[in-house]
Write a protein that holds these residues in place. Structure first.
Motif, PDB file in Angstrom:
ATOM      1  N   GLY A  68       0.781  -1.231   0.000  1.00 32.75           N
ATOM      2  CA  GLY A  68       0.000   0.000   0.000  1.00 32.75           C
ATOM      3  C   GLY A  68       0.811   1.278   0.000  1.00 32.75           C
ATOM      4  O   GLY A  68       0.250   2.354   0.196  1.00 32.75           O
ATOM      5  N   ALA A  69       2.117   1.192  -0.228  1.00 28.04           N
ATOM      6  CA  ALA A  69       2.930   2.411  -0.268  1.00 28.04           C
ATOM      7  C   ALA A  69       2.482   3.284  -1.443  1.00 28.04           C
ATOM      8  O   ALA A  69       2.242   2.776  -2.535  1.00 28.04           O
ATOM      9  CB  ALA A  69       4.409   2.049  -0.411  1.00 28.04           C
ATOM     10  N   PRO A  70       2.353   4.584  -1.225  1.00 32.51           N
ATOM     11  CA  PRO A  70       1.896   5.456  -2.312  1.00 32.51           C
ATOM     12  C   PRO A  70       2.983   5.622  -3.377  1.00 32.51           C
ATOM     13  O   PRO A  70       4.171   5.575  -3.056  1.00 32.51           O
ATOM     14  CB  PRO A  70       1.631   6.791  -1.607  1.00 32.51           C
ATOM     15  CG  PRO A  70       2.519   6.769  -0.411  1.00 32.51           C
ATOM     16  CD  PRO A  70       2.601   5.322   0.001  1.00 32.51           C
ATOM     17  N   PRO A  71       2.585   5.803  -4.620  1.00 28.20           N
ATOM     18  CA  PRO A  71       3.585   6.033  -5.671  1.00 28.20           C
ATOM     19  C   PRO A  71       4.229   7.405  -5.505  1.00 28.20           C
ATOM     20  O   PRO A  71       3.621   8.328  -4.964  1.00 28.20           O
ATOM     21  CB  PRO A  71       2.772   5.969  -6.964  1.00 28.20           C
ATOM     22  CG  PRO A  71       1.379   6.273  -6.561  1.00 28.20           C
ATOM     23  CD  PRO A  71       1.228   5.789  -5.143  1.00 28.20           C
ATOM     24  N   ARG A  72       5.468   7.517  -5.964  1.00 30.30           N
ATOM     25  CA  ARG A  72       6.188   8.791  -5.924  1.00 30.30           C
ATOM     26  C   ARG A  72       6.369   9.253  -7.365  1.00 30.30           C
ATOM     27  O   ARG A  72       6.820   8.481  -8.204  1.00 30.30           O
ATOM     28  CB  ARG A  72       7.549   8.608  -5.268  1.00 30.30           C
ATOM     29  CG  ARG A  72       8.379   9.885  -5.264  1.00 30.30           C
ATOM     30  CD  ARG A  72       9.646   9.713  -4.465  1.00 30.30           C
ATOM     31  NE  ARG A  72       9.274   9.508  -3.070  1.00 30.30           N
ATOM     32  CZ  ARG A  72      10.022   8.832  -2.210  1.00 30.30           C
ATOM     33  NH1 ARG A  72      11.149   8.301  -2.573  1.00 30.30           N
ATOM     34  NH2 ARG A  72       9.625   8.679  -0.962  1.00 30.30           N
ATOM     35  N   PRO A  73       6.031  10.497  -7.651  1.00 33.40           N
ATOM     36  CA  PRO A  73       6.190  10.959  -9.030  1.00 33.40           C
ATOM     37  C   PRO A  73       7.661  11.070  -9.422  1.00 33.40           C
ATOM     38  O   PRO A  73       8.490  11.491  -8.622  1.00 33.40           O
ATOM     39  CB  PRO A  73       5.530  12.343  -9.023  1.00 33.40           C
ATOM     40  CG  PRO A  73       5.573  12.787  -7.599  1.00 33.40           C
ATOM     41  CD  PRO A  73       5.514  11.537  -6.778  1.00 33.40           C
ATOM     42  N   SER A  74       7.983  10.652 -10.639  1.00 26.21           N
ATOM     43  CA  SER A  74       9.333  10.808 -11.168  1.00 26.21           C
ATOM     44  C   SER A  74       9.355  11.806 -12.317  1.00 26.21           C
ATOM     45  O   SER A  74      10.324  12.506 -12.512  1.00 26.21           O
ATOM     46  CB  SER A  74       9.868   9.467 -11.669  1.00 26.21           C
ATOM     47  OG  SER A  74      10.118   8.606 -10.598  1.00 26.21           O
ATOM     48  N   TYR A  75       8.304  11.796 -13.093  1.00 31.48           N
ATOM     49  CA  TYR A  75       8.215  12.692 -14.249  1.00 31.48           C
ATOM     50  C   TYR A  75       6.881  13.419 -14.202  1.00 31.48           C
ATOM     51  O   TYR A  75       5.871  12.765 -13.966  1.00 31.48           O
ATOM     52  CB  TYR A  75       8.317  11.890 -15.549  1.00 31.48           C
ATOM     53  CG  TYR A  75       9.628  11.179 -15.692  1.00 31.48           C
ATOM     54  CD1 TYR A  75      10.775  11.863 -16.094  1.00 31.48           C
ATOM     55  CD2 TYR A  75       9.745   9.831 -15.384  1.00 31.48           C
ATOM     56  CE1 TYR A  75      11.989  11.201 -16.202  1.00 31.48           C
ATOM     57  CE2 TYR A  75      10.955   9.172 -15.492  1.00 31.48           C
ATOM     58  CZ  TYR A  75      12.079   9.861 -15.901  1.00 31.48           C
ATOM     59  OH  TYR A  75      13.275   9.215 -16.003  1.00 31.48           O
ATOM     60  N   PRO A  76       6.775  14.713 -14.395  1.00 31.77           N
ATOM     61  CA  PRO A  76       7.938  15.583 -14.609  1.00 31.77           C
ATOM     62  C   PRO A  76       8.804  15.615 -13.357  1.00 31.77           C
ATOM     63  O   PRO A  76       8.390  15.127 -12.305  1.00 31.77           O
ATOM     64  CB  PRO A  76       7.305  16.943 -14.887  1.00 31.77           C
ATOM     65  CG  PRO A  76       5.990  16.898 -14.170  1.00 31.77           C
ATOM     66  CD  PRO A  76       5.537  15.454 -14.260  1.00 31.77           C
ATOM     67  N   GLU A  77       9.966  16.173 -13.458  1.00 31.03           N
ATOM     68  CA  GLU A  77      10.910  16.165 -12.341  1.00 31.03           C
ATOM     69  C   GLU A  77      10.232  16.673 -11.065  1.00 31.03           C
ATOM     70  O   GLU A  77       9.732  17.777 -11.027  1.00 31.03           O
ATOM     71  CB  GLU A  77      12.123  17.046 -12.653  1.00 31.03           C
ATOM     72  CG  GLU A  77      12.934  16.577 -13.843  1.00 31.03           C
ATOM     73  CD  GLU A  77      13.696  15.294 -13.583  1.00 31.03           C
ATOM     74  OE1 GLU A  77      13.848  14.875 -12.424  1.00 31.03           O
ATOM     75  OE2 GLU A  77      14.145  14.695 -14.569  1.00 31.03           O
ATOM     76  N   GLN A 112      10.375  17.277  -6.740  1.00 37.23           N
ATOM     77  CA  GLN A 112      11.374  17.608  -5.725  1.00 37.23           C
ATOM     78  C   GLN A 112      11.788  16.350  -4.991  1.00 37.23           C
ATOM     79  O   GLN A 112      11.054  15.374  -4.928  1.00 37.23           O
ATOM     80  CB  GLN A 112      10.795  18.605  -4.731  1.00 37.23           C
ATOM     81  CG  GLN A 112      10.553  19.961  -5.332  1.00 37.23           C
ATOM     82  CD  GLN A 112       9.975  20.925  -4.321  1.00 37.23           C
ATOM     83  OE1 GLN A 112       9.597  20.542  -3.210  1.00 37.23           O
ATOM     84  NE2 GLN A 112       9.891  22.179  -4.689  1.00 37.23           N
ATOM     85  N   GLY A 113      12.977  16.362  -4.442  1.00 38.88           N
ATOM     86  CA  GLY A 113      13.470  15.219  -3.681  1.00 38.88           C
ATOM     87  C   GLY A 113      14.550  14.475  -4.446  1.00 38.88           C
ATOM     88  O   GLY A 113      15.082  14.961  -5.446  1.00 38.88           O
TER      89      GLY A 113
END
Length: 128
Positions: A62-71, A73-74
């Motif tokens: 159930g971990a939430p997705p992390r955006p990669s694109y567009p760039e 922060q992080g």
């Protein structure tokens, strides 16, 4: 503070089996240890990068997705040094991995490219 090196990079994956296969079979990282943590219903896989740095691969249901694109922060990407960029790219392509065009770092003159892990995490190969 006197930092002596990078110890590890931690990656949380959505499909543990697919990511384990990618990092061990396609990238060729060696398994140091693999532990199932029942209280968290989570796997932790420690992988060795030559030279002593590690990748820690985690599964968290159930971990939430992390955006990669567009760039976003992080942390932007993980980069591996390679001696033969053309050979490594050819190996990835033979295994069905989509690889970006090889580019040249305008500051260092070194060649590099990007591809993605099974969760879309950007991975860079940087020619040493």
């Amino acid at each position: 503070m006197k930092i002596s090196g990078l110890h590890h990079v931690a990656v949380i994956c959505s499909d543990y089996s697919a990511s384990k296969r990618f990092y061990t079979e396609i990238l060729g990282l060696r398994v140091i240890s693999e532990v199932y943590r029942a209280a968290r219903d989570s796997w932790k896989l420690d992988l060795e990068i030559p030279g002593g740095t590690q990748v820690e691969l985690f599964s968290f249901p159930g971990a939430p997705p992390r955006p990669s694109y567009p760039e976003a922060q992080g942390l932007r990407h993980i980069a591996f040094s390679v001696e033969d960029l053309d050979g490594e790219v050819a190996s990835l392509v033979r295994q069905g991995v989509a690889v970006e065009e090889i580019r040249v770092d305008e500051l260092t003159g070194k060649r590099f490219t990007f591809f993605a892990d099974p969760d879309g995490l950007p991975v860079e190969l940087y020619e040493a």
